[in-house]
Motif scaffolding. Structure first.
Motif, PDB file in Angstrom:
ATOM      1  N   ASN A 147      -1.376  -5.032  -3.067  1.00  0.00           N
ATOM      2  CA  ASN A 147      -1.607  -3.602  -3.377  1.00  0.00           C
ATOM      3  C   ASN A 147      -0.620  -2.961  -2.242  1.00  0.00           C
ATOM      4  O   ASN A 147      -0.967  -2.210  -1.180  1.00  0.00           O
ATOM      5  CB  ASN A 147      -3.000  -3.127  -3.236  1.00  0.00           C
ATOM      6  N   SER A 151      -2.966  -3.900   1.101  1.00  0.00           N
ATOM      7  CA  SER A 151      -3.540  -5.373   0.858  1.00  0.00           C
ATOM      8  C   SER A 151      -4.652  -5.886   1.705  1.00  0.00           C
ATOM      9  O   SER A 151      -5.504  -6.236   1.080  1.00  0.00           O
ATOM     10  CB  SER A 151      -2.152  -6.255   0.430  1.00  0.00           C
ATOM     11  N   SER A 239     -11.564   1.946  -1.508  1.00  0.00           N
ATOM     12  CA  SER A 239     -10.142   2.182  -1.703  1.00  0.00           C
ATOM     13  C   SER A 239      -9.989   3.377  -2.585  1.00  0.00           C
ATOM     14  O   SER A 239     -10.901   3.968  -3.164  1.00  0.00           O
ATOM     15  CB  SER A 239      -9.369   1.279  -2.500  1.00  0.00           C
ATOM     16  N   ASN A 241      -6.754   6.498  -4.685  1.00  0.00           N
ATOM     17  CA  ASN A 241      -5.547   6.577  -4.924  1.00  0.00           C
ATOM     18  C   ASN A 241      -5.236   8.262  -4.888  1.00  0.00           C
ATOM     19  O   ASN A 241      -5.899   9.124  -5.383  1.00  0.00           O
ATOM     20  CB  ASN A 241      -5.183   6.007  -6.308  1.00  0.00           C
ATOM     21  N   CYS A 375      -2.020   4.687  -2.638  1.00  0.00           N
ATOM     22  CA  CYS A 375      -3.246   3.978  -2.298  1.00  0.00           C
ATOM     23  C   CYS A 375      -3.410   4.184  -0.777  1.00  0.00           C
ATOM     24  O   CYS A 375      -2.856   4.238   0.088  1.00  0.00           O
ATOM     25  CB  CYS A 375      -3.222   2.421  -2.690  1.00  0.00           C
TER      26      CYS A 375
ATOM     27  N   ASN B 126       1.492  -2.840  -7.409  1.00  0.00           N
ATOM     28  CA  ASN B 126       0.589  -1.700  -7.690  1.00  0.00           C
ATOM     29  C   ASN B 126       1.128  -0.490  -7.898  1.00  0.00           C
ATOM     30  O   ASN B 126       0.514   0.565  -8.186  1.00  0.00           O
ATOM     31  CB  ASN B 126      -0.126  -1.687  -6.278  1.00  0.00           C
ATOM     32  N   ASN B 142      -8.739   1.219  -6.495  1.00  0.00           N
ATOM     33  CA  ASN B 142      -7.465   0.636  -7.395  1.00  0.00           C
ATOM     34  C   ASN B 142      -6.883  -0.650  -6.696  1.00  0.00           C
ATOM     35  O   ASN B 142      -6.634  -0.873  -5.448  1.00  0.00           O
ATOM     36  CB  ASN B 142      -6.302   1.682  -7.527  1.00  0.00           C
ATOM     37  N   THR B 143      -7.063  -1.685  -7.541  1.00  0.00           N
ATOM     38  CA  THR B 143      -6.609  -2.924  -7.079  1.00  0.00           C
ATOM     39  C   THR B 143      -5.701  -3.793  -8.015  1.00  0.00           C
ATOM     40  O   THR B 143      -5.836  -3.770  -9.217  1.00  0.00           O
ATOM     41  CB  THR B 143      -7.918  -3.786  -6.853  1.00  0.00           C
ATOM     42  N   VAL B 144      -4.727  -4.480  -7.523  1.00  0.00           N
ATOM     43  CA  VAL B 144      -3.904  -5.273  -8.548  1.00  0.00           C
ATOM     44  C   VAL B 144      -3.972  -6.796  -8.024  1.00  0.00           C
ATOM     45  O   VAL B 144      -3.949  -7.135  -6.735  1.00  0.00           O
ATOM     46  CB  VAL B 144      -2.374  -4.711  -8.250  1.00  0.00           C
TER      47      VAL B 144
END
Lengths: 385, 217
Positions: A147, A151, A239, A241, A375, B126, B142-144
């Motif tokens: 991400n 991440s 998290s 967005n 993000c 992402n 939101n996560t990939v």
């Protein structure tokens, strides 16, 4: 709900191959960023924070013959191995999950000079995690969180959630990214690279500095499992967005505000209870400005804040984990580290950016990160065990 | 029977082999010999969002974007929930490998060196989640994830916890994979119970149901 603790860690950056070596360098204000002119990395001189390749091979040779591994794999496996070496539990069991945070994995294998040296499959991040499974003997296939620049923080949040609700008992969370021609060219094309070491939150900041590294944290819900350090609790994280722009931060900081607000609600703490704010602070004009607005909105303007980017640059997918380990050491050692590169306040909102190292009691840290794709992520680290 | 507290699938979009299925029914298909970009363009025109930014996206983002578009044009379920609690959780096997190779070509030769930020930004998987988030105002978690194969067990475990801890009230989740000529996706709308109006399409969010939705025809 189970409580989740960090019990062991490791950091590998330009500043050293252990958490202790990194913290000693931070204490003495050492900067790991050097001007680099290596033609395989860059077409024009650029400051970078690199891990020394010979030292990496030397350290790695305690685990295996370095020749059989890529640079990324060496950083990744060495960091995980060193963290696992400082705590005793059976990580090969069904109740342990391994999570890797990375943006680009073995990205240098796409370069023409590496063509034919490795299998095509090795270019994929999934190959690195499958190799980690074999190398360490993990029961489950490791899960990768990719991400962008959140991440690392996100991987810790994912691991915490899974352990808290009993899906696993332990997690080995590693963040790793290497610097390559690919990544440097990409950021260069965005014109976001500073000509000198980055200057987070400073008036004359002019872009970010790239860095590389790896870091590992071992998390557990087992109250009996103890490493050789004071345990740190992870009581909250979230998290969000921006849903605004894929390559630029929101102008208002609204997304980061939501991530912080939900994190503090979950961790059940208020702004006045935060002793240290470990910001993302990339030193781009827009990022730092956005963060200052979000922190101000969250009433965090008086909390001592720093960015660690001035020491080791922006280590991308590893940054959230490296900076979380630095923050855990801030709690353990009762030490606020100054923001290297910060001289004159250069964001529109008032912030308490740390100018000099200072000994003080630190109980709770708020760590944040923001990245491409709009993000944001935040988490709390606490000494209340 | 689905109880109001269970997480339910209220929309599914499966795209593979030049065919798109909406809620299990055939929606659109084109000749199998047609290349992925041609198929994507034809599908985009059929869905008809009028979103010119689509053409700038890399193939992975296009596949994820069009899946979300198809699902939410059909039935704007996410609009029933607060923006900040609309989540997105995606998984694939190849991250952004396809566009990584495209970007590498632009920097391979010093004499033919033309890296562009517009291409580089898509070399993060992402970004696909980010583009869908912008289009449908998904401002929550939101996560990939990257795994060698579609791990329905991990996806259901993780998304269940997001609902259980009230981090999300609705979620787009699934598998979106592109690598060279191969592509494959299953995107779902997930809600708790299935709020307000009765929805005709309602399946329990379990590993078995996912396996059934994902299996080749």
């Amino acid at each position: 709900m189970r409580r989740v603790f960090a019990v062991a860690d490791n950091v590998i950056t330009s500043l050293g191959f252990s958490t202790e070596a990194n913290i000693a360098a931070l204490r003495s204000g050492e900067c790991g960023i050097r001007l680099n002119n290596d033609p395989s990395l860059t077409i024009s001189p650029v400051p970078l924070s690199l891990v020394n390749s010979d030292n990496l091979d030397n350290a790695f040779s305690a685990l295996a013959e370095p020749k059989g591994f890529t640079r990324f794999e060496k950083l990744f496996f060495l960091s995980a191995s060193r963290a696992l070496g400082s705590v005793h539990f059976n990580w090969k069991g069904k109740d342990t999950i391994h999570i890797l945070a990375t943006t680009k994995g073995n990205i240098d294998l796409l370069e023409r000079k590496n063509m034919g040296k490795y299998s095509r499959e090795r270019q994929y991040i999934r190959d690195s995690s499958a190799r980690a499974k074999d190398f360490f003997g993990f029961y489950h296939m490791p899960v990768v969180v990719s991400n962008a620049c959140i991440s690392g923080v996100l991987a810790l949040n994912v691991a915490r959630l899974l352990i808290q609700h009993g899906k696993y008992r332990h997690a080995v969370v590693t963040g790793a990214d290497i610097l390559s021609g690919f990544v440097i060219a990409g950021f260069h094309s965005f014109q976001t690279l500073s000509p000198g070491p980055c200057k987070p939150f400073d008036e004359s900041r002019d872009g970010l500095t790239l860095g590389e590294g790896a870091s590992t944290v071992v998390l557990t819900s087992d109250p009996e499992l103890k490493g050789n350090k004071k345990r740190i609790a992870l009581p909250g994280g979230a998290s969000s967005n921006d849903a605004n722009h894929i390559s630029g931060p929101s102008r208002t900081g609204e997304g980061l505000v939501h991530a912080i607000t939900r994190t503090m609600n979950e961790g059940d703490i208020t702004a006045s209870e935060v002793d240290f704010l470990s910001a993302h602070g990339t030193a781009t004009a827009y990022n730092d400005e956005m963060e200052s607005k979000a922190f101000s909105e969250c009433r965090l303007e008086r909390v001592p804040a720093n960015s660690f980017k001035g020491y080791i640059g922006h280590t991308l997918g590893a940054s959230g984990i490296i900076e979380s380990v630095y923050s855990m050491e801030s709690i353990r050692q009762g030490m606020l580290f100054k923001t290297l590169g910060y001289e004159k306040h250069g964001v529109s909102k008032s912030l308490n950016v740390i100018r000099e190292n200072k000994h003080t009691e630190i109980h709770r840290v708020l760590k944040t990160a923001s990245g491409f794709g709009g993000c944001n992520a935040a988490m709390i680290l606490s000494d209340t065990c | 029977m689905v109880s109001k507290d269970d997480i339910t699938i209220t929309g599914s979009c499966r795209i593979t082999g030049n065919s798109a299925f909406l809620n299990g029914e055939p929606y659109f298909s084109s000749a199998e010999k047609e290349a992925f970009p041609v198929f994507m363009k034809a599908l985009y025109k059929k869905v008809g969002p009028g979103y010119p930014k689509f053409y700038k996206m890399d193939p992975l983002t296009k596949l994820g974007f069009i899946s979300a578009e198809l699902l939410l044009t059909d039935n704007a379920r996410t609009g029933l929930y607060p923006e900040q609690s609309r989540g997105i959780v995606l998984m694939n096997a190849s991250a952004s490998a396809d566009v990584d190779r495209s970007f590498q070509k632009t920097i391979e030769d010093k004499e033919d060196y033309y890296p562009s930020p517009g291409l580089f930004v898509y070399t993060l998987p992402n970004i696909m989640a980010g583009e869908i988030a912008i289009r449908h105002k998904l401002k929550g978690e939101n996560t990939v994830f990257i795994l060698p194969t579609f791990s329905m067990e991990f996806l259901t475990d993780y998304v269940d916890l997001l609902f259980e801890t009230q981090k999300v009230t609705c979620c787009l989740a699934g598998w979106v994979e592109v690598d060279d000529k191969d592509y494959d996706s299953l995107l779902l709308i997930l809600e708790k119970g299935g709020k307000k109006k009765e929805n005709a399409y309602k399946l329990p969010f379990t590993k078995d149901v996912l396996e059934n939705l994902y299996k080749p025809d």
